[in-house]
Scaffold this motif. Sequence first.
Motif, PDB file in Angstrom:
ATOM      1  N   THR A 169       0.845  -1.197   0.000  1.00 30.15           N
ATOM      2  CA  THR A 169       0.000   0.000   0.000  1.00 30.15           C
ATOM      3  C   THR A 169       0.877   1.243   0.000  1.00 30.15           C
ATOM      4  N   ASP A 170       0.262   2.387  -0.235  1.00 30.12           N
ATOM      5  CA  ASP A 170       1.030   3.624  -0.156  1.00 30.12           C
ATOM      6  C   ASP A 170       1.553   3.853   1.257  1.00 30.12           C
ATOM      7  N   GLY A 171       0.811   3.362   2.265  1.00 32.79           N
ATOM      8  CA  GLY A 171       1.292   3.475   3.641  1.00 32.79           C
ATOM      9  C   GLY A 171       2.539   2.640   3.892  1.00 32.79           C
ATOM     10  N   ASP A 172       2.597   1.443   3.294  1.00 36.35           N
ATOM     11  CA  ASP A 172       3.802   0.613   3.417  1.00 36.35           C
ATOM     12  C   ASP A 172       5.012   1.339   2.842  1.00 36.35           C
ATOM     13  N   ILE A 173       4.815   2.000   1.717  1.00 35.14           N
ATOM     14  CA  ILE A 173       5.910   2.707   1.066  1.00 35.14           C
ATOM     15  C   ILE A 173       6.358   3.899   1.897  1.00 35.14           C
ATOM     16  N   ARG A 174       5.409   4.623   2.488  1.00 35.25           N
ATOM     17  CA  ARG A 174       5.771   5.761   3.337  1.00 35.25           C
ATOM     18  C   ARG A 174       6.636   5.290   4.510  1.00 35.25           C
ATOM     19  N   ARG A 175       6.220   4.187   5.141  1.00 39.69           N
ATOM     20  CA  ARG A 175       6.986   3.678   6.279  1.00 39.69           C
ATOM     21  C   ARG A 175       8.385   3.252   5.833  1.00 39.69           C
ATOM     22  N   GLY A 176       8.465   2.685   4.638  1.00 37.44           N
ATOM     23  CA  GLY A 176       9.766   2.306   4.112  1.00 37.44           C
ATOM     24  C   GLY A 176      10.668   3.505   3.890  1.00 37.44           C
ATOM     25  N   LEU A 177      10.099   4.594   3.349  1.00 37.56           N
ATOM     26  CA  LEU A 177      10.877   5.807   3.124  1.00 37.56           C
ATOM     27  C   LEU A 177      11.420   6.362   4.440  1.00 37.56           C
ATOM     28  N   ILE A 178      10.576   6.357   5.471  1.00 35.58           N
ATOM     29  CA  ILE A 178      10.999   6.855   6.778  1.00 35.58           C
ATOM     30  C   ILE A 178      12.155   6.018   7.316  1.00 35.58           C
ATOM     31  N   ASN A 179      12.132   4.716   7.026  1.00 32.98           N
ATOM     32  CA  ASN A 179      13.164   3.815   7.527  1.00 32.98           C
ATOM     33  C   ASN A 179      14.383   3.736   6.611  1.00 32.98           C
ATOM     34  N   ILE A 228      14.557   3.133   3.252  1.00 38.83           N
ATOM     35  CA  ILE A 228      14.520   2.259   2.086  1.00 38.83           C
ATOM     36  C   ILE A 228      14.307   3.120   0.841  1.00 38.83           C
ATOM     37  N   GLY A 229      15.156   2.963  -0.151  1.00 42.17           N
ATOM     38  CA  GLY A 229      15.109   3.800  -1.343  1.00 42.17           C
ATOM     39  C   GLY A 229      14.071   3.349  -2.345  1.00 42.17           C
ATOM     40  N   LEU A 230      13.689   4.269  -3.224  1.00 37.26           N
ATOM     41  CA  LEU A 230      12.671   3.973  -4.230  1.00 37.26           C
ATOM     42  C   LEU A 230      13.141   2.981  -5.283  1.00 37.26           C
ATOM     43  N   ASP A 231      14.431   2.746  -5.377  1.00 30.32           N
ATOM     44  CA  ASP A 231      14.951   1.796  -6.359  1.00 30.32           C
ATOM     45  C   ASP A 231      15.123   0.388  -5.784  1.00 30.32           C
ATOM     46  N   GLU A 232      14.711   0.197  -4.529  1.00 25.18           N
ATOM     47  CA  GLU A 232      14.734  -1.140  -3.931  1.00 25.18           C
ATOM     48  C   GLU A 232      13.526  -1.946  -4.421  1.00 25.18           C
ATOM     49  N   PRO A 233      13.587  -3.287  -4.393  1.00 25.27           N
ATOM     50  CA  PRO A 233      12.436  -4.096  -4.813  1.00 25.27           C
ATOM     51  C   PRO A 233      11.289  -3.984  -3.817  1.00 25.27           C
ATOM     52  N   VAL A 234      10.076  -4.203  -4.300  1.00 23.75           N
ATOM     53  CA  VAL A 234       8.896  -4.045  -3.440  1.00 23.75           C
ATOM     54  C   VAL A 234       8.883  -5.038  -2.293  1.00 23.75           C
ATOM     55  N   THR A 235       9.641  -6.123  -2.401  1.00 23.05           N
ATOM     56  CA  THR A 235       9.698  -7.089  -1.303  1.00 23.05           C
ATOM     57  C   THR A 235      10.235  -6.468  -0.020  1.00 23.05           C
ATOM     58  N   GLU A 236      10.931  -5.322  -0.135  1.00 23.47           N
ATOM     59  CA  GLU A 236      11.478  -4.642   1.043  1.00 23.47           C
ATOM     60  C   GLU A 236      10.382  -3.985   1.883  1.00 23.47           C
ATOM     61  N   ARG A 268      20.444  11.052  -0.257  1.00 24.27           N
ATOM     62  CA  ARG A 268      18.996  11.231  -0.134  1.00 24.27           C
ATOM     63  C   ARG A 268      18.677  12.047   1.108  1.00 24.27           C
ATOM     64  N   TYR A 269      17.781  12.994   0.922  1.00 25.82           N
ATOM     65  CA  TYR A 269      17.358  13.843   2.031  1.00 25.82           C
ATOM     66  C   TYR A 269      15.833  14.011   1.975  1.00 25.82           C
ATOM     67  N   PHE A 270      15.253  14.337   3.124  1.00 27.30           N
ATOM     68  CA  PHE A 270      13.865  14.780   3.158  1.00 27.30           C
ATOM     69  C   PHE A 270      13.856  16.305   3.152  1.00 27.30           C
ATOM     70  N   VAL A 271      13.035  16.902   2.286  1.00 30.08           N
ATOM     71  CA  VAL A 271      12.927  18.359   2.219  1.00 30.08           C
ATOM     72  C   VAL A 271      11.501  18.788   2.525  1.00 30.08           C
TER      73      VAL A 271
END
Length: 352
Positions: free
Chosen positions: A45-55, A57-65, A281-284
Amino acid sequence: MTTNFENILISPDVKIRDALKVIDREAIHAVLVVLECNKLIGLVTDGDIRRGLINGIGLDEPVTEVMNISPTSAASSMSNEALKLMMQKKKILLLPIIDENGRLINVKTLHETLEIEKRENPVFLMAGGFGTRLRPLTDTCPKPMLKIGGKPMLETLINHFKSHGFYKFYISTHYLPEVIMDYFGDGSQYDIEIRYVHEDTPLGTGGALSLLPKSLPQLPLIMINGDILTNVDFRKVLDFHNENKTDATMCVRDYEIKVPFGVIEGVGNEISNIVEKPTYRYFVNAGIYVISHRVIESLICNEYLDMPTLFEKLKANGDKTLKFPIYEYWLDVGRHDDFNRAQIDIHDIGVL
């Protein structure tokens, strides 16, 4: 049942970045990860991806992450009513239907066909800037009133909030306020409420909060710069703020800097490492915030205050401040190149 559920199926080696494209395109907020013969192994879900970004995990990693390896699913023998009750109980919008071998055979979605739930939370739109980088377009027009796709940016932003159930708006003005006030009035023609907050002198984004009336609803307030073009789901931002019981939430964007040279690391003259063409990578800051009512009440009226300073003060006082990563379309229309790009993008992001 959806007839084109194949459109949200991806393999486990797909990058998170590409999964996001599917989520945005299909507007279902999730994708299903399958092996050959549609063997279901996960849901993202989009929520899973948000949590991954916070932790980290980069956008070029496989979705299994980031995928949920044990998603809620249902058997094909269940009735439509039973499926509906299951989704409502678990508060999910998408339910995979699998056979006895764990193969995906369909998907049930809970479409948002009911009347949009109204949100009493106020929305504060910052529209007082001079827009100097967009001159001469802003010589006689405030930047948020420049037209993109045939409508002022501010109108598009208001309509997007309205589509998510928000109807109480406050607009901060300074430069050419009459242009904004004459166009929107009290908001009744848009079936919303609009009140204006005028800055005699620019007070910064945080300082403008101090001018809000005492009658402001005692609920968290969403604040956004009026020159931002985005299709962010503001309900999710607000729900995140409420669920985490935070005092202030800042929406952030993932920003990458690619260095085209080898970076030399070390102390003094010693070389400890050489990193070839690294990416940092940074958060802006995305210019979107949720601020609790208690924080607004604590501000000194008419005192200049920018938002980074406000967050620093809250942090120093022990208040809870969190970041909310957004990956949806977002553009700060601050320069002529941005303005020209927005004229093209507006037709593809679903906010007109």
